[in-house]
Design a protein around this motif. Structure first.
Motif, PDB file in Angstrom:
ATOM      1  N   MET A 106     -57.230 -22.261  40.227  1.00 50.38           N
ATOM      2  CA  MET A 106     -58.290 -21.504  40.874  1.00 50.38           C
ATOM      3  C   MET A 106     -57.822 -20.063  41.054  1.00 50.38           C
ATOM      4  N   ARG A 107     -58.666 -19.175  40.769  1.00 47.80           N
ATOM      5  CA  ARG A 107     -58.380 -17.744  40.844  1.00 47.80           C
ATOM      6  C   ARG A 107     -58.497 -17.266  42.284  1.00 47.80           C
ATOM      7  N   ASP A 108     -57.602 -16.385  42.679  1.00 50.02           N
ATOM      8  CA  ASP A 108     -57.689 -15.776  44.004  1.00 50.02           C
ATOM      9  C   ASP A 108     -58.615 -14.569  43.936  1.00 50.02           C
ATOM     10  N   PHE A 109     -59.472 -14.434  44.921  1.00 50.37           N
ATOM     11  CA  PHE A 109     -60.398 -13.310  44.997  1.00 50.37           C
ATOM     12  C   PHE A 109     -59.984 -12.395  46.137  1.00 50.37           C
ATOM     13  N   SER A 110     -60.123 -11.102  45.912  1.00 48.08           N
ATOM     14  CA  SER A 110     -59.819 -10.147  46.974  1.00 48.08           C
ATOM     15  C   SER A 110     -60.994 -10.112  47.950  1.00 48.08           C
ATOM     16  N   TYR A 111     -60.726  -9.583  49.127  1.00 51.68           N
ATOM     17  CA  TYR A 111     -61.771  -9.441  50.142  1.00 51.68           C
ATOM     18  C   TYR A 111     -62.923  -8.606  49.589  1.00 51.68           C
ATOM     19  N   GLU A 112     -62.575  -7.566  48.862  1.00 45.80           N
ATOM     20  CA  GLU A 112     -63.601  -6.679  48.300  1.00 45.80           C
ATOM     21  C   GLU A 112     -64.462  -7.414  47.273  1.00 45.80           C
ATOM     22  N   GLU A 113     -63.817  -8.223  46.437  1.00 43.36           N
ATOM     23  CA  GLU A 113     -64.571  -8.990  45.438  1.00 43.36           C
ATOM     24  C   GLU A 113     -65.543  -9.954  46.104  1.00 43.36           C
ATOM     25  N   ILE A 114     -65.070 -10.615  47.131  1.00 52.22           N
ATOM     26  CA  ILE A 114     -65.929 -11.571  47.845  1.00 52.22           C
ATOM     27  C   ILE A 114     -67.073 -10.828  48.531  1.00 52.22           C
ATOM     28  N   ASN A 115     -66.769  -9.680  49.099  1.00 51.76           N
ATOM     29  CA  ASN A 115     -67.798  -8.869  49.754  1.00 51.76           C
ATOM     30  C   ASN A 115     -68.894  -8.457  48.793  1.00 51.76           C
ATOM     31  N   ASN A 116     -68.537  -8.215  47.544  1.00 52.47           N
ATOM     32  CA  ASN A 116     -69.501  -7.753  46.550  1.00 52.47           C
ATOM     33  C   ASN A 116     -70.251  -8.884  45.856  1.00 52.47           C
ATOM     34  N   MET A 117     -69.893 -10.125  46.142  1.00 58.28           N
ATOM     35  CA  MET A 117     -70.565 -11.277  45.530  1.00 58.28           C
ATOM     36  C   MET A 117     -71.873 -11.549  46.234  1.00 58.28           C
ATOM     37  N   SER A 118     -72.760 -12.206  45.514  1.00 54.35           N
ATOM     38  CA  SER A 118     -73.976 -12.673  46.176  1.00 54.35           C
ATOM     39  C   SER A 118     -73.578 -13.809  47.113  1.00 54.35           C
ATOM     40  N   GLU A 119     -74.432 -14.117  48.045  1.00 56.32           N
ATOM     41  CA  GLU A 119     -74.132 -15.175  49.009  1.00 56.32           C
ATOM     42  C   GLU A 119     -73.926 -16.513  48.305  1.00 56.32           C
ATOM     43  N   GLU A 120     -74.769 -16.807  47.323  1.00 58.10           N
ATOM     44  CA  GLU A 120     -74.651 -18.073  46.605  1.00 58.10           C
ATOM     45  C   GLU A 120     -73.348 -18.151  45.813  1.00 58.10           C
ATOM     46  N   THR A 121     -72.960 -17.054  45.191  1.00 59.46           N
ATOM     47  CA  THR A 121     -71.705 -17.035  44.434  1.00 59.46           C
ATOM     48  C   THR A 121     -70.519 -17.228  45.373  1.00 59.46           C
ATOM     49  N   ALA A 122     -70.542 -16.546  46.513  1.00 56.95           N
ATOM     50  CA  ALA A 122     -69.458 -16.689  47.488  1.00 56.95           C
ATOM     51  C   ALA A 122     -69.377 -18.127  48.001  1.00 56.95           C
ATOM     52  N   LYS A 123     -70.529 -18.746  48.244  1.00 56.24           N
ATOM     53  CA  LYS A 123     -70.549 -20.139  48.695  1.00 56.24           C
ATOM     54  C   LYS A 123     -69.976 -21.057  47.621  1.00 56.24           C
ATOM     55  N   GLN A 124     -70.323 -20.785  46.362  1.00 57.57           N
ATOM     56  CA  GLN A 124     -69.814 -21.610  45.269  1.00 57.57           C
ATOM     57  C   GLN A 124     -68.305 -21.463  45.138  1.00 57.57           C
ATOM     58  N   VAL A 125     -67.806 -20.241  45.286  1.00 56.33           N
ATOM     59  CA  VAL A 125     -66.354 -20.003  45.236  1.00 56.33           C
ATOM     60  C   VAL A 125     -65.677 -20.779  46.365  1.00 56.33           C
ATOM     61  N   LEU A 126     -66.255 -20.743  47.551  1.00 56.89           N
ATOM     62  CA  LEU A 126     -65.693 -21.468  48.685  1.00 56.89           C
ATOM     63  C   LEU A 126     -65.723 -22.973  48.441  1.00 56.89           C
ATOM     64  N   ARG A 127     -66.847 -23.491  47.919  1.00 57.30           N
ATOM     65  CA  ARG A 127     -66.936 -24.923  47.619  1.00 57.30           C
ATOM     66  C   ARG A 127     -65.874 -25.329  46.589  1.00 57.30           C
ATOM     67  N   ASP A 128     -65.739 -24.500  45.555  1.00 62.97           N
ATOM     68  CA  ASP A 128     -64.740 -24.791  44.520  1.00 62.97           C
ATOM     69  C   ASP A 128     -63.330 -24.813  45.105  1.00 62.97           C
ATOM     70  N   GLU A 129     -63.048 -23.849  45.964  1.00 63.61           N
ATOM     71  CA  GLU A 129     -61.723 -23.777  46.590  1.00 63.61           C
ATOM     72  C   GLU A 129     -61.480 -25.003  47.481  1.00 63.61           C
ATOM     73  N   MET A 130     -62.474 -25.391  48.242  1.00 62.10           N
ATOM     74  CA  MET A 130     -62.334 -26.562  49.115  1.00 62.10           C
ATOM     75  C   MET A 130     -62.135 -27.831  48.281  1.00 62.10           C
ATOM     76  N   LEU A 131     -62.880 -27.950  47.192  1.00 64.17           N
ATOM     77  CA  LEU A 131     -62.745 -29.108  46.315  1.00 64.17           C
ATOM     78  C   LEU A 131     -61.362 -29.140  45.674  1.00 64.17           C
TER      79      LEU A 131
END
Length: 65
Positions: free
Chosen positions: A1-26
């Motif tokens: 899993m790729r690490d995302f910077s705070y800035e990258e996460i800030n610039n993501m859409s809400e759905e993309t950020a949620k998907q990244v979080l779900r993927d990380e949790m999984l």
């Protein structure tokens, strides 16, 4: 899993950020499950090893003085 910077996460859409979080949790849950499986396999292997030693008589309690 790729690490995302705070800035990258800030610039993501809400759905993309949620998907990244779900993927990380999984991913973390899968790693924990794999570690538990390895621990269980190691325990089973040791139980089998010492069980065979016990049956063969190579593992007998020694008397203490």
């Amino acid at each position: 899993m790729r690490d995302f910077s705070y800035e990258e996460i800030n610039n993501m859409s809400e759905e993309t950020a949620k998907q990244v979080l779900r993927d990380e949790m999984l991913d973390r849950a899968n790693k924990r499950a794999e570690e538990e499986r390895r621990k269980e396999e190691a325990k089973d292997s040791l139980d089998q090893f010492f069980g065979q030693k016990r049956k063969s008589g190579l593992l007998t309690p020694t008397k203490t003085l």
